[in-house]
Structure formats: structure tokens, C-alpha cells
Scaffold this active site. Sequence first.
Site, PDB file in Angstrom:
ATOM      1  N   ASN A  75       0.871  -1.172   0.000  1.00  0.00           N
ATOM      2  CA  ASN A  75       0.000   0.000   0.000  1.00  0.00           C
ATOM      3  C   ASN A  75       0.908   1.222   0.000  1.00  0.00           C
ATOM      4  O   ASN A  75       1.491   1.567   1.029  1.00  0.00           O
ATOM      5  CB  ASN A  75      -0.888  -0.012   1.255  1.00  0.00           C
ATOM      6  CG  ASN A  75      -1.686   1.276   1.404  1.00  0.00           C
ATOM      7  OD1 ASN A  75      -1.788   2.062   0.481  1.00  0.00           O
ATOM      8  ND2 ASN A  75      -2.251   1.486   2.589  1.00  0.00           N
TER       9      ASN A  75
ATOM     10  N   LYS B 290       0.159   4.207  -0.209  1.00  0.00           N
ATOM     11  CA  LYS B 290      -0.488   5.404   0.354  1.00  0.00           C
ATOM     12  C   LYS B 290      -0.261   6.597  -0.590  1.00  0.00           C
ATOM     13  O   LYS B 290      -0.185   6.390  -1.798  1.00  0.00           O
ATOM     14  CB  LYS B 290       0.025   5.688   1.759  1.00  0.00           C
ATOM     15  CG  LYS B 290      -0.011   4.436   2.648  1.00  0.00           C
ATOM     16  CD  LYS B 290       0.111   4.754   4.098  1.00  0.00           C
ATOM     17  CE  LYS B 290       0.292   3.475   4.885  1.00  0.00           C
ATOM     18  NZ  LYS B 290      -0.020   3.628   6.285  1.00  0.00           N
TER      19      LYS B 290
ATOM     20  N   HIS C 100      -9.563   0.751   4.647  1.00  0.00           N
ATOM     21  CA  HIS C 100      -8.297   0.973   5.360  1.00  0.00           C
ATOM     22  C   HIS C 100      -8.568   1.877   6.569  1.00  0.00           C
ATOM     23  O   HIS C 100      -9.406   2.788   6.500  1.00  0.00           O
ATOM     24  CB  HIS C 100      -7.280   1.630   4.420  1.00  0.00           C
ATOM     25  CG  HIS C 100      -5.899   1.650   4.992  1.00  0.00           C
ATOM     26  ND1 HIS C 100      -5.500   2.592   5.909  1.00  0.00           N
ATOM     27  CD2 HIS C 100      -4.841   0.828   4.815  1.00  0.00           C
ATOM     28  CE1 HIS C 100      -4.240   2.350   6.256  1.00  0.00           C
ATOM     29  NE2 HIS C 100      -3.817   1.284   5.604  1.00  0.00           N
TER      30      HIS C 100
ATOM     31  N   GLU D 222      -7.081   4.317   7.721  1.00  0.00           N
ATOM     32  CA  GLU D 222      -6.940   5.763   7.462  1.00  0.00           C
ATOM     33  C   GLU D 222      -8.198   6.311   6.795  1.00  0.00           C
ATOM     34  O   GLU D 222      -8.600   7.452   7.045  1.00  0.00           O
ATOM     35  CB  GLU D 222      -5.679   6.015   6.615  1.00  0.00           C
ATOM     36  CG  GLU D 222      -4.425   5.806   7.446  1.00  0.00           C
ATOM     37  CD  GLU D 222      -3.185   5.426   6.656  1.00  0.00           C
ATOM     38  OE1 GLU D 222      -3.153   5.576   5.425  1.00  0.00           O
ATOM     39  OE2 GLU D 222      -2.223   4.951   7.303  1.00  0.00           O
TER      40      GLU D 222
ATOM     41  N   GLU E 228      -5.494  -5.461  10.295  1.00  0.00           N
ATOM     42  CA  GLU E 228      -4.526  -4.397  10.544  1.00  0.00           C
ATOM     43  C   GLU E 228      -4.868  -3.700  11.848  1.00  0.00           C
ATOM     44  O   GLU E 228      -5.720  -2.790  11.865  1.00  0.00           O
ATOM     45  CB  GLU E 228      -4.559  -3.376   9.403  1.00  0.00           C
ATOM     46  CG  GLU E 228      -4.172  -3.934   8.060  1.00  0.00           C
ATOM     47  CD  GLU E 228      -3.584  -2.858   7.161  1.00  0.00           C
ATOM     48  OE1 GLU E 228      -2.453  -3.046   6.705  1.00  0.00           O
ATOM     49  OE2 GLU E 228      -4.236  -1.830   6.954  1.00  0.00           O
TER      50      GLU E 228
ATOM     51  N   GLY F  52       2.031   2.028  10.685  1.00  0.00           N
ATOM     52  CA  GLY F  52       2.922   3.179  10.551  1.00  0.00           C
ATOM     53  C   GLY F  52       3.543   3.628  11.856  1.00  0.00           C
ATOM     54  O   GLY F  52       4.096   4.722  11.936  1.00  0.00           O
TER      55      GLY F  52
ATOM     56  N   SER G 195       3.250  -2.340  10.343  1.00  0.00           N
ATOM     57  CA  SER G 195       4.695  -2.269  10.561  1.00  0.00           C
ATOM     58  C   SER G 195       5.422  -3.574  10.242  1.00  0.00           C
ATOM     59  O   SER G 195       6.381  -3.939  10.933  1.00  0.00           O
ATOM     60  CB  SER G 195       4.996  -1.808  11.997  1.00  0.00           C
ATOM     61  OG  SER G 195       4.494  -0.492  12.195  1.00  0.00           O
TER      62      SER G 195
HETATM   63  C1  PEP Z   1      -0.804  -0.009   5.797  1.00  0.00           C
HETATM   64  O1  PEP Z   1      -0.680   1.055   5.228  1.00  0.00           O
HETATM   65  O2  PEP Z   1      -1.805  -0.719   5.572  1.00  0.00           O
HETATM   66  C2  PEP Z   1       0.227  -0.450   6.732  1.00  0.00           C
HETATM   67  C3  PEP Z   1       0.120  -1.608   7.318  1.00  0.00           C
HETATM   68  O3  PEP Z   1       1.253   0.433   6.943  1.00  0.00           O
HETATM   69  P1  PEP Z   1       2.673   0.097   7.661  1.00  0.00           P
HETATM   70  O4  PEP Z   1       3.171  -1.188   7.054  1.00  0.00           O
HETATM   71  O5  PEP Z   1       3.535   1.263   7.306  1.00  0.00           O
HETATM   72  O6  PEP Z   1       2.400  -0.043   9.110  1.00  0.00           O
END
Ligand code: PEP
Length: 248
Positions: free
Chosen positions: A9, A11, A92, A94, A164, A170, A209
Site C-alpha cells: 500500500n 499510500k 483501510h 486511514e 490491521e 505506521g 509495521s
Molecule cells: C498499511 O498502510 O496498511 C500499513 C500496514 O502500513 P505500515 O506497514 O507502514 O504499518
Amino acid sequence: MRKKLVAGNWKMHGGLAENAALLAALKPALAGIEAVVCVPFPYLAQAQAELAGSSITWGAQNVSEQAKGAFTGEVSASMLLDFGCTYVIVGHSERRSLYGESDELVAKKYLAAQAAGLTPILCVGESLAERESGVTEAVVARQLDAVINAAGVVSLAKAVVAYEPVWAIGTGKTASQEQAQAVHAFIRGKIAALDADVADQLVIQYGGSVKAANAAELMVQSDIDGGLIGGASLVADEFIAICRAAAK
Ligand code: PEP
């Protein structure tokens, strides 16, 4: 055996030159390994041009729940299909937290994606406050139920679920392999109670992460079938190592 699938992803990162370099590095290194990159809308044409014929597929990070019409700024599922997308991320955290997407709206986006022939990557996961108050399973169940009630459990045969935990996205804080496996097993068990075959085949990715350094220990868990990778998907060597760890 379920397949393992890693999706990146990106972003709101990247640019034509950066993307070209990243995709050029990924393509040969991941030859024969199924992987996905979910890029910002303007770069779908670039992903299509660079990745066509490779084992890497591409997708988007959001989609409108509407098929067409006066919805300024929105992008429909059929438009994504025009650029060769296979996948689209829906729900997601976000989108849920920064743009107020409700469970019901996420379910509509999921339905719109599937109606157009795209595979939704449905994100679910609890916040830190929710984990600390012991409602992780209830939150994940509610998020899944919104989709199951709208689209039916059988629809999950043509979807991917990404667990997630919001507190791990992040932040550099990964769920431990035990924490992640426990929620993945809960998700699979919940779906198995409705349809054992769908549950058995369902790809459930872990996201939060994930890096090259912790990918292997997560990917060997019995209910973790790959990852949804944010930050590390922008670094070729990291993403390649994660995809290879999943493919082992
Ligand atoms: C994500 O954007 O879905 C995500 C898991 O980000 P990160 O790997 O940076 O934590």
C-alpha cells in the site's frame, strides 16, 4: 494449501520517477512470485504499463461506492478495471478514521468492487483503546458482519481480508506473532461457522509495521496468509524480502 499474498500500500507517496525505479527493481526480483502494489490513482496507468506480463498485479487504495454520476473527485470500480486493476483496498483504517468511512460505506465499496470484477482487500482492525478495553474481537466481528450482511459470506471467496491493528500501522509497533495469529484464527473461525470452505480458502493478510526483519516470524503462523505492507512497500529490498518470506 492457501496461497500467500503480499500487497503493498503505497499510500500517498511516490512520483513518476520514483515509481519507475521501484517497479523496475521489483519486477525481476519477484519474477514468479504473486504480489500486488496498490498505487495512487494517477499512477495506475504507469503500473499497468510497467507491470503487464509480470507476476506483480496492481490495484487502488480506495473506490467509490457509486457506479457513475455526479460525484466530483470520486473514482469508480469500472474505471479501476479500465487500468487493469485486480485489487482494491477498502476500509483501510486511514479511510475509516480520517475520512469518516463507516462500516456500511465500506460494505458498499466492497460490493461495488466485486460487482465490477475487482477483488476487494477488506481491512479490519481495532484501535489501541479498543484493544486495551478488551473489545478487539467484537470490533473485528462488527466490521466483518457489515460486509457479510450486505454481500453474504460466499462473497469472501472472491475477497482478501487484511487484519490491521490500527495501533500497529505506521507506528513501528508490530503485533506479536501470537497477537496476530490469535486474531487471524478468530476471523477464520468466525467465517468457518458460516461456511467452512470459504474460511479455509480465505487469504487473511496481516498489516502493521511489517518489515523484512519481522516478516518471516509472522508469515509462518498458520492463519497468516501474507501481508498488507505500507512503509516497507516503498523500499524495494524490504518489499522483496517480505514477499520472499511469504512465498517460502
Ligand atoms: C498499511 O498502510 O496498511 C500499513 C500496514 O502500513 P505500515 O506497514 O507502514 O504499518
